[in-house]
Design an enzyme around this catalytic site. Structure first.
Site, PDB file in Angstrom:
ATOM      1  N   GLY A   1      11.345  25.263  26.367  1.00 17.78           N
ATOM      2  CA  GLY A   1      12.671  25.315  26.965  1.00 17.78           C
ATOM      3  C   GLY A   1      13.764  25.477  25.932  1.00 17.78           C
ATOM      4  O   GLY A   1      13.521  25.815  24.780  1.00 17.78           O
TER       5      GLY A   1
ATOM      6  N   ASP B   1       1.394  19.896  17.587  1.00 18.48           N
ATOM      7  CA  ASP B   1       2.239  20.993  17.136  1.00 18.48           C
ATOM      8  C   ASP B   1       3.073  20.542  15.943  1.00 18.48           C
ATOM      9  O   ASP B   1       4.291  20.663  15.931  1.00 18.48           O
ATOM     10  CB  ASP B   1       3.121  21.497  18.286  1.00 18.48           C
TER      11      ASP B   1
END
Ligand SMILES: *[C@@H]1O[C@H](CO)[C@@H](O)[C@H](O)[C@H]1NC(C)=O
Ligand SMILES: *[C@@H]1O[C@H](CO)[C@@H](O)[C@H](O)[C@H]1NC(C)=O
Ligand SMILES: *[C@@H]1O[C@H](CO)[C@@H](O)[C@H](O)[C@H]1NC(C)=O
Length: 764
Positions: free
Chosen positions: A443, A556
């Protein structure tokens, strides 16, 4: 017309609800009358352990999930027979004893370093314990090191108590050791601070000798440890030691206005509330004159003082009252009951009926309470309708999953704020393009200013598809549980909007990637800062991995997900891809997620996700910090596009100095840089088993930072001084190693401290 109908409907609903309340309350009354325990069928033992409420082994038997004891009936003990074993919550921490005085005994492992053993095990030198719920008692436990020429360090990774301490025992023979005395010869001890819920113990044994083949370090209940010279050898047989935890209920104090709420845990009449002496929360005790379990309604029973021998009344004159006793002659007798040894003479008594009055009062009071409850429900019904619309979005946005979670983990959610849609619109100037801080895979992130002028980062998910909702809720749940100063803090969320929003603390100074790769900024990123950032990031990841009940894999890790504040303090961000692993599934197979250049090749090939995937990615970040190179770059020759390959081959071919960032080579000592490079190389090992754990990485970096800041260990001390230190064994040094942490070492010897940072290349 329609409003009239509505009113009628409302009234009908109200009547139904009122009836419902009545039914419920009657069941509660009958239930309490039938059994005192929350659920009468609860199993209150596991093996030989007694499990008093608020603890319990199944739902309905404990106060909240913090008090869950998992009774594993299939685990077998050392003798091969199978006895049920109790564990704290859903962890591998065995519970030894629970006392209602707020103490909980668990077993913890001993860290050992036996350099001569053929199956030399790196892992045994590091022992860590991580508790979510209860702090480790600082009054009952002590950090102990056993061995000759043995250094033990203890570190906490928890948020507010970030500390390292330890002690060193140096001795050249068994002479001078005293059984039962742990005072520096062969054994040293140091206290631990209050309020800590985790620790990692690291032990180094420098000098193998016949009388001291190993070094040991452990945190354990002080009074149960008695040093014996045999421990220098025999500690090897002992695997675990008892550790005392201070348990308490909730995170409020007795003074907080919670005594009248239904959640207040001191349920028994005649019980009292005490604040925890170690961390948040409170405990309950039966008032004096009563005994039993204060957490159960009706749990505090009167003590019959007349049963005890030293009540001091006249013969037959002791009268037990509820909560106390008195000495008076029994009905129909008179005399001085208080005189020990005297007796009473007959007289005519008068009865009393005050008991009946009290019972009548109780009944009328409870009726009143019921009536008042009913009318407030009527008022509440009207408001419910208004909320319904927002509730629709709330549900769509996974609010239910979140709610269920809040119910199960009530305490950890308390700091999370729920924002309204309008509030966030105003804060971001209606999501103005000028407010965009960055766009990620999940996002867009906006900068917002709340009405109290607080700056926040607001993350808006891209599209609202169902698969992302789960990820979103996953992130909310994860982050609310994490409170670490090197992890970006979640302030709250907004579920009322079509697209759910997350509100984070605003980190002022951008990403680590900016700092490394922007030429104007890179020069201000000194070696010391780089080492600090690496250490803090490693700490945060180690913290996530060491979660006892459910380790968190970030998945990540990369330099754009490490943010820096004005003091260059690292904050790990973006848990969009992370997930929890339940304890029983060490490996999980999922869709491969991550960023090219940082992705663990093993994970990429097999899809088997472990904590070691984060270790690999962290290795790439370390290489980035050392070289200033991008993780993936087409400026390098084709086969070296990938920084991991480029870096790995440079270390292997001993060309490290060619690829290091120029200014750090000029400014810093090459030795620690080499150590970090070795560490990065270990992290980047292709075989998962060859990589160190994040905790090990963090400890090694921590050690390097201590050396960097206080190079006292490296100065060439004169030989005499070194000899002197070795022989006397008690020199106390207190070294400040930055924010709130210090190392205090008894004794001192340069090569010993230096070895702290060596084992990585020895070990592989
Ligand atoms: C638990 O503690 C109590 C009180 O300290 C003690 O009497 C009891 O023996 C202990 N039980 C075990 C299994 O250690
Ligand atoms: C190792 O221990 C032995 C026996 O105590 C001692 O003589 C020797 O000097 C020690 N070696 C080092 C390097 O400290
Ligand atoms: C300590 O006690 C053990 C056995 O209890 C004994 O073998 C040893 O010699 C004692 N050591 C000292 C220094 O008294």
């Amino acid at each position: 017309m329609s409003s009239l109908l509505e009113t009628v409907l409302l009234q009908q609903q109200a009547v139904k609800l009122l009836l419902g309340v009545l039914v419920i309350s009657t069941t509660i009354f009958t239930a309490t009358a039938a059994a005192e325990v929350p659920n009468s069928s609860c199993n209150r033992t596991c093996g030989s352990l007694e499990i008093p409420y608020p603890f319990g082994t199944s739902e309905g038997c404990y106060l909240d999930s913090f008090f869950l004891i998992t009774c594993n009936s299939s685990s077998s003990n050392n003798f091969g027979t199978s006895t049920p074993t109790p564990f704290l919550r859903v962890s591998n921490i065995e519970v030894l004893n629970i006392s209602l005085d707020g103490e909980l005994r668990v077993s913890t492992y001993i860290a050992r370093d036996c350099p001569q053993e053929s199956n030399y095990n790196f892992r045994n030198r590091y022992i860590s314990l991580r508790l979510r719920e209860f702090p480790i008692s600082y009054t009952k436990n002590v950090f102990t090191v056993v061995g000759c020429d043995t250094l033990g360090l203890i570190t906490s990774f928890a948020s507010d108590k970030n500390y390292t301490t330890g002690c060193l025992s140096a001795c050249d023979s068994i002479n001078g050791m005293v059984n039962g005395s742990c005072s520096g010869v062969g054994c040293c001890q140091t206290p631990i601070p209050d309020g800590i819920k985790d620790f990692t113990v690291n032990v180094e044994h420098f000098n193998v000798s016949e009388f001291s083949p190993c070094g040991f370090a452990f945190v354990m209940e002080e009074k149960t440890y008695n040093f014996s010279t045999l421990d220098l050898q025999n500690m090897q047989d002992k695997e675990v030691v008892p550790l005392v935890l201070d348990w308490a209920v909730g995170n409020q104090t007795c003074e907080d206005d919670n005594k009248n709420t239904t959640g207040f845990a001191c349920k028994a009449a005649n019980s009292e509330c005490y604040n925890s002496i170690n961390g948040l929360g409170y405990r309950c005790n039966c008032s004096s004159g009563y005994h039993g379990n204060p957490y159960l309604s009706g749990g505090c029973q009167d003590i019959d003082e007349c049963e005890t021998l030293n009540h001091g009344c006249a013969v037959n004159a002791c009268v037990n009252h509820v909560g106390s006793y008195s000495c008076s002659c029994p009905m129909g007798y008179q005399g001085d009951g208080w005189r020990n040894g005297s007796s009473c003479t007959p007289v005519i008594p008068k009865p009393s009926n005050s008991k009946n009055i009290i019972i009548a009062l109780c009944i009328s009071m409870s009726l009143l309470v019921l009536l008042l409850g009913g009318s407030s429900i009527l008022l509440g019904l009207k408001r419910m309708k208004l909320i319904k619309l927002q509730e629709k979005y709330f549900q769509q946005n996974g609010g239910l999953i979140l709610q269920e979670h809040i119910l199960n983990h009530g305490r950890s959610m308390e700091t999370t704020k729920i924002f309204s849609n309008d509030e966030l619109k105003k804060a971001t100037n209606n999501y103005d393009a000028s407010r965009v801080l960055g766009k990620g895979g999940y996002g867009t992130v906006y900068k917002g200013v709340l009405s109290d002028n607080k700056e926040v980062a607001i993350k808006k998910s891209k599209i609202c598809d169902k698969s992302q909702i789960k990820q979103f809720i996953n992130e909310v749940i994860l982050l609310t549980q994490i409170n670490h100063r090197n992890v970006v803090k979640l302030i709250g969320c907004c579920l009322e909007t079509e697209v759910p929003l997350l509100v984070y603390e605003f980190i002022t100074n951008g990403t680590l990637s900016n700092h490394i790769h922007d030429i104007s900024r890179a020069s201000s990123l000194s070696w010391e800062r780089r080492l600090k950032i690496a250490t803090e990031t490693a700490r945060a990841l180690a913290y996530l991995h060491s979660e006892t009940s459910m380790p968190i894999i970030h998945r990540d890790v990369k330099s754009t997900n490490i943010l820096l504040d004005d003091n260059h303090t690292a904050k790990v961000a973006d848990f969009g891809a992370s997930r929890l692993i339940a304890l029983d599934e060490i490996e999980i197979t999922t869709l491969v997620q991550g960023t090219l250049g940082y992705l663990d090749p093993e994970y990429f090939q097999t899809g088997q996700l472990t904590e070691k995937s984060d270790v690999y990615s962290f290795g790439v970040v370390l290489a980035e910090l050392l070289t200033g190179e991008e993780a993936i770059s087409s400026n390098r020759p084709e086969s070296y596009k990938n920084l991991a390959m480029y870096f790995g081959s440079a270390v292997k071919e001993d060309r490290l100095h060619h690829i290091l960032e120029d200014h750090i080579v000029n400014e810093a000592n090459i030795e620690p840089i080499k150590e970090v490079a070795n560490l990065a190389k270990a992290c980047l090992m292709l075989r998962v088993e060859d990589r160190p754990t994040m905790m090990e990485v963090a400890m090694e970096l921590e050690g390097l930072r201590i050396m960097e800041k206080h190079p006292w260990g490296k100065d060439n001390q004169t030989t005499e001084e070194t000899e002197y230190l070795l022989n006397t064994t008690t020199l106390s040094l207190n070294i400040d190693i930055g924010v709130g942490s210090s190392v205090s070492v008894v004794g001192g010897h340069d090569s010993m401290i230096n070895q702290l940072v060596k084992p990585l290349d020895d070990g592989r």
